[in-house]
Design a protein around this motif. Structure first.
Motif, PDB file in Angstrom:
ATOM      1  N   LEU A  38       0.972  -1.181   0.230  1.00 18.96           N
ATOM      2  CA  LEU A  38      -0.111  -0.042  -0.004  1.00 18.96           C
ATOM      3  C   LEU A  38       0.818   1.254   0.040  1.00 18.96           C
ATOM      4  O   LEU A  38       0.764   2.239  -0.611  1.00 18.96           O
ATOM      5  N   ARG A  39       1.981   1.255   0.873  1.00 18.25           N
ATOM      6  CA  ARG A  39       2.940   2.241   0.705  1.00 18.25           C
ATOM      7  C   ARG A  39       3.510   2.544  -0.641  1.00 18.25           C
ATOM      8  O   ARG A  39       3.735   3.705  -1.050  1.00 18.25           O
ATOM      9  N   LEU A  40       3.943   1.502  -1.133  1.00 19.61           N
ATOM     10  CA  LEU A  40       4.529   1.401  -2.650  1.00 19.61           C
ATOM     11  C   LEU A  40       3.681   1.996  -3.535  1.00 19.61           C
ATOM     12  O   LEU A  40       3.933   2.923  -4.500  1.00 19.61           O
ATOM     13  N   TRP A  41       2.055   1.720  -3.598  1.00 24.40           N
ATOM     14  CA  TRP A  41       1.372   2.112  -4.428  1.00 24.40           C
ATOM     15  C   TRP A  41       1.079   3.652  -4.237  1.00 24.40           C
ATOM     16  O   TRP A  41       0.822   4.596  -5.059  1.00 24.40           O
ATOM     17  N   SER A  42       1.187   4.167  -2.826  1.00 24.52           N
ATOM     18  CA  SER A  42       0.771   5.473  -2.616  1.00 24.52           C
ATOM     19  C   SER A  42       1.764   6.202  -3.072  1.00 24.52           C
ATOM     20  O   SER A  42       1.843   7.349  -3.461  1.00 24.52           O
ATOM     21  N   GLU A  43       3.206   5.777  -2.950  1.00 20.87           N
ATOM     22  CA  GLU A  43       4.149   6.393  -3.545  1.00 20.87           C
ATOM     23  C   GLU A  43       4.124   6.631  -4.991  1.00 20.87           C
ATOM     24  O   GLU A  43       4.695   7.739  -5.686  1.00 20.87           O
ATOM     25  N   TYR A  44       3.837   5.681  -5.555  1.00 20.82           N
ATOM     26  CA  TYR A  44       3.716   5.551  -7.116  1.00 20.82           C
ATOM     27  C   TYR A  44       2.640   6.700  -7.694  1.00 20.82           C
ATOM     28  O   TYR A  44       3.109   7.204  -8.812  1.00 20.82           O
ATOM     29  N   VAL A  45       1.706   6.612  -7.188  1.00 22.90           N
ATOM     30  CA  VAL A  45       0.402   7.593  -7.835  1.00 22.90           C
ATOM     31  C   VAL A  45       0.932   9.197  -7.479  1.00 22.90           C
ATOM     32  O   VAL A  45       0.451   9.937  -8.136  1.00 22.90           O
ATOM     33  N   GLU A  70       7.329  11.188 -14.809  1.00 20.67           N
ATOM     34  CA  GLU A  70       8.178   9.975 -14.388  1.00 20.67           C
ATOM     35  C   GLU A  70       7.212   8.735 -14.713  1.00 20.67           C
ATOM     36  O   GLU A  70       7.870   7.797 -15.059  1.00 20.67           O
ATOM     37  N   LEU A  71       5.973   8.738 -14.675  1.00 21.00           N
ATOM     38  CA  LEU A  71       5.221   7.695 -14.831  1.00 21.00           C
ATOM     39  C   LEU A  71       5.078   7.361 -16.541  1.00 21.00           C
ATOM     40  O   LEU A  71       5.154   6.071 -16.658  1.00 21.00           O
ATOM     41  N   TRP A  72       5.517   8.364 -17.227  1.00 18.86           N
ATOM     42  CA  TRP A  72       5.277   8.109 -18.536  1.00 18.86           C
ATOM     43  C   TRP A  72       6.400   7.139 -18.954  1.00 18.86           C
ATOM     44  O   TRP A  72       6.130   6.172 -19.956  1.00 18.86           O
ATOM     45  N   HIS A  73       7.547   7.123 -18.363  1.00 19.50           N
ATOM     46  CA  HIS A  73       8.725   6.136 -18.878  1.00 19.50           C
ATOM     47  C   HIS A  73       8.733   4.722 -18.304  1.00 19.50           C
ATOM     48  O   HIS A  73       9.626   4.049 -18.660  1.00 19.50           O
ATOM     49  N   ASP A  74       7.769   4.672 -17.310  1.00 16.99           N
ATOM     50  CA  ASP A  74       7.929   3.226 -16.588  1.00 16.99           C
ATOM     51  C   ASP A  74       7.571   2.092 -17.482  1.00 16.99           C
ATOM     52  O   ASP A  74       8.246   0.946 -17.402  1.00 16.99           O
ATOM     53  N   ASP A  75       6.732   2.321 -18.586  1.00 19.27           N
ATOM     54  CA  ASP A  75       6.193   1.223 -19.385  1.00 19.27           C
ATOM     55  C   ASP A  75       7.049   0.906 -20.573  1.00 19.27           C
ATOM     56  O   ASP A  75       7.107  -0.064 -21.152  1.00 19.27           O
ATOM     57  N   GLU A  76       7.818   2.001 -21.151  1.00 19.83           N
ATOM     58  CA  GLU A  76       8.439   2.102 -22.347  1.00 19.83           C
ATOM     59  C   GLU A  76       9.649   1.121 -22.247  1.00 19.83           C
ATOM     60  O   GLU A  76       9.708   0.231 -23.043  1.00 19.83           O
ATOM     61  N   PHE A  77      10.595   1.312 -21.312  1.00 21.24           N
ATOM     62  CA  PHE A  77      11.724   0.558 -21.330  1.00 21.24           C
ATOM     63  C   PHE A  77      12.129  -0.036 -20.249  1.00 21.24           C
ATOM     64  O   PHE A  77      13.059  -0.840 -19.981  1.00 21.24           O
ATOM     65  N   GLY A  78      11.033  -0.296 -19.308  1.00 19.97           N
ATOM     66  CA  GLY A  78      10.987  -1.104 -17.855  1.00 19.97           C
ATOM     67  C   GLY A  78      11.901  -0.144 -16.960  1.00 19.97           C
ATOM     68  O   GLY A  78      12.742   0.747 -17.054  1.00 19.97           O
ATOM     69  N   ASN A  79      11.483  -0.277 -15.878  1.00 22.53           N
ATOM     70  CA  ASN A  79      12.159   0.434 -14.505  1.00 22.53           C
ATOM     71  C   ASN A  79      12.850  -0.646 -14.107  1.00 22.53           C
ATOM     72  O   ASN A  79      12.462  -1.499 -13.050  1.00 22.53           O
ATOM     73  N   MET A  80      14.128  -0.487 -13.878  1.00 20.37           N
ATOM     74  CA  MET A  80      15.081  -1.369 -13.309  1.00 20.37           C
ATOM     75  C   MET A  80      15.040  -1.184 -11.781  1.00 20.37           C
ATOM     76  O   MET A  80      15.388  -2.160 -11.005  1.00 20.37           O
ATOM     77  N   HIS A  81      14.771  -0.248 -11.392  1.00 21.18           N
ATOM     78  CA  HIS A  81      14.391   0.071  -9.823  1.00 21.18           C
ATOM     79  C   HIS A  81      13.225  -0.901  -9.159  1.00 21.18           C
ATOM     80  O   HIS A  81      13.595  -1.024  -8.037  1.00 21.18           O
ATOM     81  N   TRP A  82      12.399  -1.105 -10.232  1.00 26.74           N
ATOM     82  CA  TRP A  82      11.472  -2.049  -9.639  1.00 26.74           C
ATOM     83  C   TRP A  82      11.809  -3.678  -9.133  1.00 26.74           C
ATOM     84  O   TRP A  82      11.386  -4.411  -8.272  1.00 26.74           O
ATOM     85  N   CYS A 139      14.350  -4.407  -7.382  1.00 27.31           N
ATOM     86  CA  CYS A 139      14.845  -4.219  -6.065  1.00 27.31           C
ATOM     87  C   CYS A 139      13.685  -3.802  -5.020  1.00 27.31           C
ATOM     88  O   CYS A 139      13.547  -4.257  -4.004  1.00 27.31           O
ATOM     89  N   CYS A 140      13.027  -2.950  -5.293  1.00 26.54           N
ATOM     90  CA  CYS A 140      11.995  -2.387  -4.448  1.00 26.54           C
ATOM     91  C   CYS A 140      10.311  -2.774  -4.697  1.00 26.54           C
ATOM     92  O   CYS A 140       9.480  -2.246  -4.080  1.00 26.54           O
ATOM     93  N   GLY A 141      10.216  -3.532  -5.732  1.00 28.02           N
ATOM     94  CA  GLY A 141       8.814  -3.996  -5.967  1.00 28.02           C
ATOM     95  C   GLY A 141       8.201  -3.323  -7.012  1.00 28.02           C
ATOM     96  O   GLY A 141       8.357  -1.981  -7.160  1.00 28.02           O
ATOM     97  N   ASN A 142       7.381  -3.830  -8.044  1.00 33.49           N
ATOM     98  CA  ASN A 142       6.476  -3.249  -8.964  1.00 33.49           C
ATOM     99  C   ASN A 142       5.128  -2.736  -8.516  1.00 33.49           C
ATOM    100  O   ASN A 142       4.399  -3.470  -7.835  1.00 33.49           O
ATOM    101  N   PRO A 143       5.062  -1.387  -8.464  1.00 31.30           N
ATOM    102  CA  PRO A 143       3.847  -0.933  -7.852  1.00 31.30           C
ATOM    103  C   PRO A 143       2.323  -1.437  -8.599  1.00 31.30           C
ATOM    104  O   PRO A 143       1.381  -1.630  -7.951  1.00 31.30           O
ATOM    105  N   LEU A 144       2.525  -1.637  -9.891  1.00 35.15           N
ATOM    106  CA  LEU A 144       1.363  -2.378 -10.597  1.00 35.15           C
ATOM    107  C   LEU A 144       1.153  -3.752 -10.291  1.00 35.15           C
ATOM    108  O   LEU A 144      -0.138  -3.885  -9.919  1.00 35.15           O
ATOM    109  N   GLU A 145       2.246  -4.460 -10.210  1.00 35.11           N
ATOM    110  CA  GLU A 145       1.821  -5.651  -9.430  1.00 35.11           C
ATOM    111  C   GLU A 145       1.165  -5.750  -7.936  1.00 35.11           C
ATOM    112  O   GLU A 145       0.461  -6.471  -7.776  1.00 35.11           O
ATOM    113  N   GLY A 146       1.692  -4.695  -7.141  1.00 39.35           N
ATOM    114  CA  GLY A 146       1.342  -4.561  -6.027  1.00 39.35           C
ATOM    115  C   GLY A 146      -0.122  -4.019  -5.698  1.00 39.35           C
ATOM    116  O   GLY A 146      -0.887  -4.467  -5.052  1.00 39.35           O
ATOM    117  N   ARG A 147      -0.554  -3.383  -6.678  1.00 37.23           N
ATOM    118  CA  ARG A 147      -2.083  -2.766  -6.966  1.00 37.23           C
ATOM    119  C   ARG A 147      -3.070  -4.104  -7.078  1.00 37.23           C
ATOM    120  O   ARG A 147      -3.952  -4.109  -6.602  1.00 37.23           O
TER     121      ARG A 147
END
Length: 125
Positions: free
Chosen positions: A56-63, A69-81, A83-91
């Motif tokens: 829930l905290r991850l999703w809250s920070e993501y939205v 920053e949200l625009w580039h998440d799906d184009e090339f993949g986000n390497m940060h996810w 280590c820290c978790g994918n907020p879309l999978e979290g949702r």
């Protein structure tokens, strides 16, 4: 030699009535719903203690991230996810947790998620 006070001795002894599981830190949820979340995290094999609060905290920070920053998440993949978790999978996980909860608990958690989704501008389901 001075004697130690009983309170100092008892302070070093762990309380056996205290649970080793911590309660999740989710604001605006009642204690009954928090205990239900702890029960769900203990009984589901795909969850660890604290996963729902972290997700829930991850999703809250993501939205709350800027749109640029949200625009580039799906184009090339986000390497940060990785280590820290994918907020879309979290949702998606939060949706499955809502289905596993009681009506009252699901209502309280759904209200928080609807506010976050509205903040991001996601369509209502």
């Amino acid at each position: 030699m001075p004697r130690r006070r009983p309170g100092h001795i008892r302070a070093g002894i762990p309380d056996r009535n205290q649970s080793s599981h911590s309660t999740p830190a989710i604001d605006r949820l009642s204690p009954a719903v928090l205990s239900e979340i702890v029960r769900i995290e203990r009984t589901r094999n795909y969850l660890q203690p604290g996963d729902i609060g972290t997700t829930l905290r991850l999703w809250s920070e993501y939205v709350r991230r800027p749109e640029r920053e949200l625009w580039h998440d799906d184009e090339f993949g986000n390497m940060h996810w990785y280590c820290c978790g994918n907020p879309l999978e979290g949702r998606f996980l939060l949706d499955s947790v809502i289905r596993a909860m009681s009506q009252r608990g699901a209502r309280e958690l759904r209200k928080i998620l609807e506010e976050l989704d509205a903040f991001m501008g996601m369509p209502a389901r």
